[in-house]
Motif scaffolding. Structure first.
Motif, short mmCIF file in Angstrom:
data_model
loop_
_atom_site.label_atom_id
_atom_site.label_comp_id
_atom_site.label_asym_id
_atom_site.label_seq_id
_atom_site.Cartn_x
_atom_site.Cartn_y
_atom_site.Cartn_z
N GLY A 141 0.81 -1.21 0.00
CA GLY A 141 0.00 0.00 0.00
C GLY A 141 0.84 1.26 0.00
O GLY A 141 0.41 2.30 0.51
N GLY A 142 2.04 1.17 -0.58
CA GLY A 142 2.92 2.33 -0.65
C GLY A 142 3.76 2.56 0.59
O GLY A 142 4.55 3.50 0.64
N ARG A 143 3.61 1.71 1.61
CA ARG A 143 4.39 1.87 2.84
C ARG A 143 5.82 1.38 2.63
O ARG A 143 6.07 0.43 1.91
CB ARG A 143 3.77 1.07 3.99
CG ARG A 143 2.37 1.49 4.37
CD ARG A 143 1.88 0.62 5.53
NE ARG A 143 0.50 0.89 5.87
CZ ARG A 143 -0.54 0.27 5.32
NH1 ARG A 143 -0.34 -0.64 4.39
NH2 ARG A 143 -1.77 0.58 5.68
N ASP A 144 6.75 2.04 3.33
CA ASP A 144 8.13 1.56 3.40
C ASP A 144 8.19 0.48 4.47
O ASP A 144 8.12 0.77 5.67
CB ASP A 144 9.09 2.69 3.76
CG ASP A 144 9.39 3.61 2.59
OD1 ASP A 144 9.07 3.23 1.45
OD2 ASP A 144 9.93 4.70 2.82
N ASN A 257 2.03 -13.41 3.07
CA ASN A 257 3.06 -12.45 3.45
C ASN A 257 2.40 -11.31 4.21
O ASN A 257 1.39 -10.75 3.75
CB ASN A 257 3.80 -11.94 2.22
CG ASN A 257 4.67 -13.00 1.60
OD1 ASN A 257 5.56 -13.54 2.25
ND2 ASN A 257 4.42 -13.32 0.34
N THR A 258 2.97 -10.95 5.34
CA THR A 258 2.30 -10.09 6.30
C THR A 258 3.24 -8.99 6.78
O THR A 258 4.46 -9.20 6.88
CB THR A 258 1.83 -10.94 7.50
OG1 THR A 258 0.93 -11.95 7.01
CG2 THR A 258 1.13 -10.12 8.56
N ILE A 259 2.68 -7.81 7.07
CA ILE A 259 3.48 -6.69 7.56
C ILE A 259 2.91 -6.21 8.89
O ILE A 259 1.75 -6.46 9.22
CB ILE A 259 3.53 -5.54 6.54
CG1 ILE A 259 2.14 -4.93 6.33
CG2 ILE A 259 4.12 -6.01 5.21
CD1 ILE A 259 2.13 -3.69 5.43
N LEU A 260 3.74 -5.51 9.63
CA LEU A 260 3.34 -4.94 10.91
C LEU A 260 2.84 -3.51 10.69
O LEU A 260 3.58 -2.66 10.18
CB LEU A 260 4.53 -4.93 11.87
CG LEU A 260 4.28 -4.33 13.26
CD1 LEU A 260 3.29 -5.18 14.05
CD2 LEU A 260 5.60 -4.19 14.03
N LEU A 261 1.59 -3.26 11.08
CA LEU A 261 1.05 -1.91 11.00
C LEU A 261 1.26 -1.15 12.30
O LEU A 261 1.60 0.03 12.30
CB LEU A 261 -0.46 -1.95 10.67
CG LEU A 261 -0.87 -2.53 9.33
CD1 LEU A 261 -2.37 -2.43 9.16
CD2 LEU A 261 -0.16 -1.82 8.17
N GLU A 262 1.04 -1.83 13.42
CA GLU A 262 1.19 -1.22 14.75
C GLU A 262 1.72 -2.26 15.72
O GLU A 262 1.41 -3.45 15.59
CB GLU A 262 -0.16 -0.69 15.27
CG GLU A 262 -0.77 0.41 14.43
CD GLU A 262 -2.12 0.85 14.99
OE1 GLU A 262 -2.47 0.43 16.12
OE2 GLU A 262 -2.83 1.60 14.28
#
Length: 280
Positions: A141-144, A257-262
């Motif tokens: 989503g455009g996040r680094d 595949n998963t990312i940390l948002l908070e």
């Protein structure tokens, strides 16, 4: 409610994983004690990464963590101690897929140990904390989103129900059920339907929020027995009958595949309940 049933980190890319009862979340993946997931990597003489795809015996290199580094064992080899300090003064260029970055070489003695196991000249390198490697923004989503030496994303999540579904199909074909370690996830959850993780917007636990962002296309590594370092049996022919995913150009997918948002610095624990919000 979904529950975390196991947590795993892989200190050396493509070598054996470690099951842990708790792990600290960082934006670049899970961390246990002082070690991050995929913080070390084996490279060839040109600095390009090596994996079980070409060297399945890497599965037999087993790390045990301690405060200053790790102890490595492998069949027929004397145990090897690898410390963080060992790699500090030796920067070299390395390549992971299309990413070129700097890592720190762990020295000739360590290189000789790994080369004896793999059968080709290779070296062990440690991620340089000043290097920057990002997951594809097409999926974040455009996040680094930083990652270390993982193939592309900091966390891989899979569900027990998805594995159970695959194993039912394997057994119906007269084949043996497979353990989850064939798919090398970081987080395994239960309490969801098979492949329900594909449709989750976020998983939450206290201050933690995780977002699955990309179905994980599977390479040949699930065909490698992680206990023997040998090929077979291969589940991809069964998965191909129902897990071809047009979102990833027809790749055969298992896990997200998963990312940390908070929740940077928060701790996940086996047995912990997590809430999920579906994406529709």
């Amino acid at each position: 409610m979904p529950t975390i049933t196991s947590l795993h980190i892989y200190p050396i890319k493509s070598c054996a994983g470690i099951a842990v009862t708790e792990a600290t979340l960082t934006s670049a993946g899970l961390r246990h004690q002082q070690t991050n997931d995929r913080e070390w990597m084996v490279v060839d003489a040109t600095g390009r990464f090596l994996t079980q795809r070409d060297y399945p015996q890497m599965a037999l290199i087993v790390p045990t963590l301690y405060a200053e580094g790790m102890r490595l064992t492998a069949p027929g080899m004397t145990a090897l101690e690898v410390t963080f300090a060992l790699s500090a003064p030796n920067p070299i260029p390395v390549t992971v897929w299309d990413d070129n970055l700097i890592a720190h070489d762990c020295g000739d003695a360590v290189a000789a140990w790994f080369s004896a196991i793999i059968g080709d000249a290779c070296r062990l390198v440690h991620f340089d904390a000043t290097s920057k490697r990002l997951a594809s923004k097409k999926w974040t989503g455009g996040r680094d989103v930083p990652t270390l030496f993982a193939d592309g994303y900091p966390i891989l999540l899979a569900s027990q129900a998805s594995l159970d579904d695959l194993n039912q199909k394997l057994v119906l074909q007269g084949r043996s059920a497979l353990p989850m370690n064939r798919f090398r996830p970081n987080i395994v959850i239960d309490g969801v339907e098979a492949f329900e993780e594909d449709f989750v917007e976020t998983f939450s636990a206290g201050n933690v929020q995780l977002q699955p962002v990309k179905p994980c296309p599977r390479c040949p590594i699930p065909s490698i027995d992680q206990a023997t370092g040998k090929h077979g049996p291969d589940p991809l022919d069964i998965l191909q009958t129902y897990r071809v995913n047009p979102k990833v150009d027809g790749g055969i997918t298992f896990g997200m595949n998963t990312i940390l948002l908070e929740g940077e610095g928060e701790v996940l624990r086996v047995g912990q309940e997590i809430a999920m919000e579906l994406a529709f």
